[in-house]
Design a protein around this motif. Sequence first.
Motif, PDB file in Angstrom:
ATOM      1  N   ILE A  15       8.957   1.871  -0.767  1.00 11.28           N
ATOM      2  CA  ILE A  15       7.645   2.231  -0.466  1.00 11.28           C
ATOM      3  C   ILE A  15       7.615   3.762  -0.758  1.00 11.28           C
TER       4      ILE A  15
ATOM      5  N   GLN B  33       7.584   7.620  -0.384  1.00 10.86           N
ATOM      6  CA  GLN B  33       6.218   8.594   0.605  1.00 10.86           C
ATOM      7  C   GLN B  33       5.433   8.673   1.253  1.00 10.86           C
ATOM      8  N   TRP B  34       5.026   8.802   0.937  1.00 14.43           N
ATOM      9  CA  TRP B  34       3.153   8.918   1.101  1.00 14.43           C
ATOM     10  C   TRP B  34       2.441   8.046   1.035  1.00 14.43           C
ATOM     11  N   ARG B  35       3.049   7.139   0.969  1.00 11.20           N
ATOM     12  CA  ARG B  35       2.116   5.454   1.105  1.00 11.20           C
ATOM     13  C   ARG B  35       3.416   5.524   2.463  1.00 11.20           C
TER      14      ARG B  35
ATOM     15  N   LEU C 169       1.252   7.471   5.077  1.00 15.27           N
ATOM     16  CA  LEU C 169       0.098   6.649   5.417  1.00 15.27           C
ATOM     17  C   LEU C 169       0.049   5.661   6.149  1.00 15.27           C
ATOM     18  N   ARG C 170       0.718   4.695   5.776  1.00 19.60           N
ATOM     19  CA  ARG C 170      -0.270   3.730   5.769  1.00 19.60           C
ATOM     20  C   ARG C 170       1.143   3.297   6.541  1.00 19.60           C
TER      21      ARG C 170
ATOM     22  N   LEU D  10       1.941  -4.036  -1.113  1.00 21.24           N
ATOM     23  CA  LEU D  10       2.882  -2.579  -1.883  1.00 21.24           C
ATOM     24  C   LEU D  10       3.142  -3.433  -3.657  1.00 21.24           C
TER      25      LEU D  10
END
Lengths: 283, 250
Positions: free
Chosen positions: A177, A179-181, A184-185, B110
């Motif tokens: 995944i 990093q930004w996700r 945030l998630r 994802l």
Amino acid sequence: MTFDRYRRRKRVNVLVSALAFLCAAITIIPLLMILGHLLAQGAKAVNLDFFTQLPKPVGEVGGGMANAIVGTLILIGLACLVGLPIGIIGGIYLAEFGNNKTGWLVRFMSDVLNGTPSIVIGIFAYTVVVLPMKRFSALAGGFALGIIMIPTVIRATEELVKLVPTSVREAGLALGIPQWRVILRIVVPSAKAGIVTGVLLAVARIGGETAPLLFTAFGNQFWQRRLDQPIASLPVQIFTYAISPFEDWHRQAWAGALVLVAMILITSVLTRVVTKGQDRSMR
Amino acid sequence: MLTGLAVEKLGACFGQKQVLNGISMTIGPNLVTAIIGPSGCGKSTLIRCLNRLHETVPGARQSGRVLLDGQDISQMDPVQVRRTIGMVFQKPNPFPSMSIYDNVAAGLRLNGVRKRHRLDEYVEKSLRMGALWEEVADRLDKPGISLSGGQQQRLCIARAIAIEPKVLLMDEPCSALDPVSTGKIEELIQELKKALTIVIVTHNMQQAARVSDYTGFLLLGELIEFDETPKLFTNPRDKRTEDYITGRFG
Ligand SMILES: Nc1ncnc2c1ncn2[C@@H]1O[C@H](COP(=O)(O)OP(=O)(O)OP(=O)(O)O)[C@@H](O)[C@H]1O
Ligand SMILES: [Mg+2]
């Protein structure tokens, strides 16, 4: 010999406990006195009219602060629009990428802002919003309160996002995944309860701010229809009424104070409830 | 396609502290490679270099190369590397804010799986493979962290295999599990081996002997011996390996 030591330890324990209890009592007593006095004075002034009526003109008895209650809520809403995005995004930035000069600078500025008297922030809002618009307005008031919120929200967000263990971040990264996700998630939702707490504390703080509103939101004896016009708020209304020479206005000021404190108290209790419900997620 | 890894002169350090030194090994496709060695010798660090997690630690550095099917992973997109090379951690680390279901589905969402019934299918399949389905089937919406430590570990295994990686790194996956679950995970490893390449770190010598095709013995950051498992266990070339596997040290 060991028995003697045990008794000694027990005695010290009792002594220290008593001391701690005393300290707690000393802290609580002033709070209880204020609340008690407020309740005694305010309770007889609060009635249905207070929540539903507009202020009466000078000389007439009765009326209420309905517009000020709604006004305070609107101002808090506007403040959140300004303060929450900046505060939360800033806090996340500091927690995840704040180990550098920029991070240090942002943290320092936020601390300075936190220590800045609210009246100075009011003057700032007056200069950048009221003067160009050429009038007092809800927008200017919300802007000032929003700025006051920022440091509290930044710090709370940073602290709580940092508390999320590295292993959780790694679990997200290891799944491929980005990093930004992950931030945030996965990371931010794990810290949600704490962030909400920080936001509610900030709301409780600005709910009672008076000084910066005096020359931004100003005040209004009627229903406010537009955000670019002056708006009533509980703290300013209380201030105006409390320094007036009229007996009935004093009575209403007490009622306003009681309602304001009740609103802030409810926010604090809400904070506790939110934290409690999600306590285990932090472990 | 069969996916294998090659490690060339790999070194790793935390700040000034050298933890791995000149490790070279070939991790064959569709084989199980076990890494054994005393606590603190660098086993976790080694497998964390394989999916580029080592570099996310502040102050950590790395030298040498890791090749994924001949391609240097340091030149690839780390996100792509980690999607291909899954990992189960030494300590269970479910996502605290997510339910059991969402923990397993996180990686799938994802990768673009959106349809509920497809997600359901994958989640059930992965949880079954992780030997957890029977225990959680009726409470998939409960938080992942409400499970016991061993259940959490199996949840993490299910989460890792749900996205169908080509290589799976397992860092002591059974250290918190009872013999029955351990047996199930070992069966799973045999099952998964048909489709993917596995690297498993373990303290349990019997386990290494049971499940792996190749075994590497790591000591103080150096790969002392790397050989086919039966050979390494019955006829070690190095005295130190022999001492370790016979329990005379460490
Ligand atoms: N984040 C870190 N910062 C500094 N040193 C670290 C860090 N992580 C690990 N180390 C050091 O690196 C060495 C190898 O650690 P590693 O976790 O790879 O050992 P291990 O073989 O997996 O041990 P175990 O069997 O106990 O899990 C140890 O000496 C450890 O102290
Ligand atoms: Mg380890």
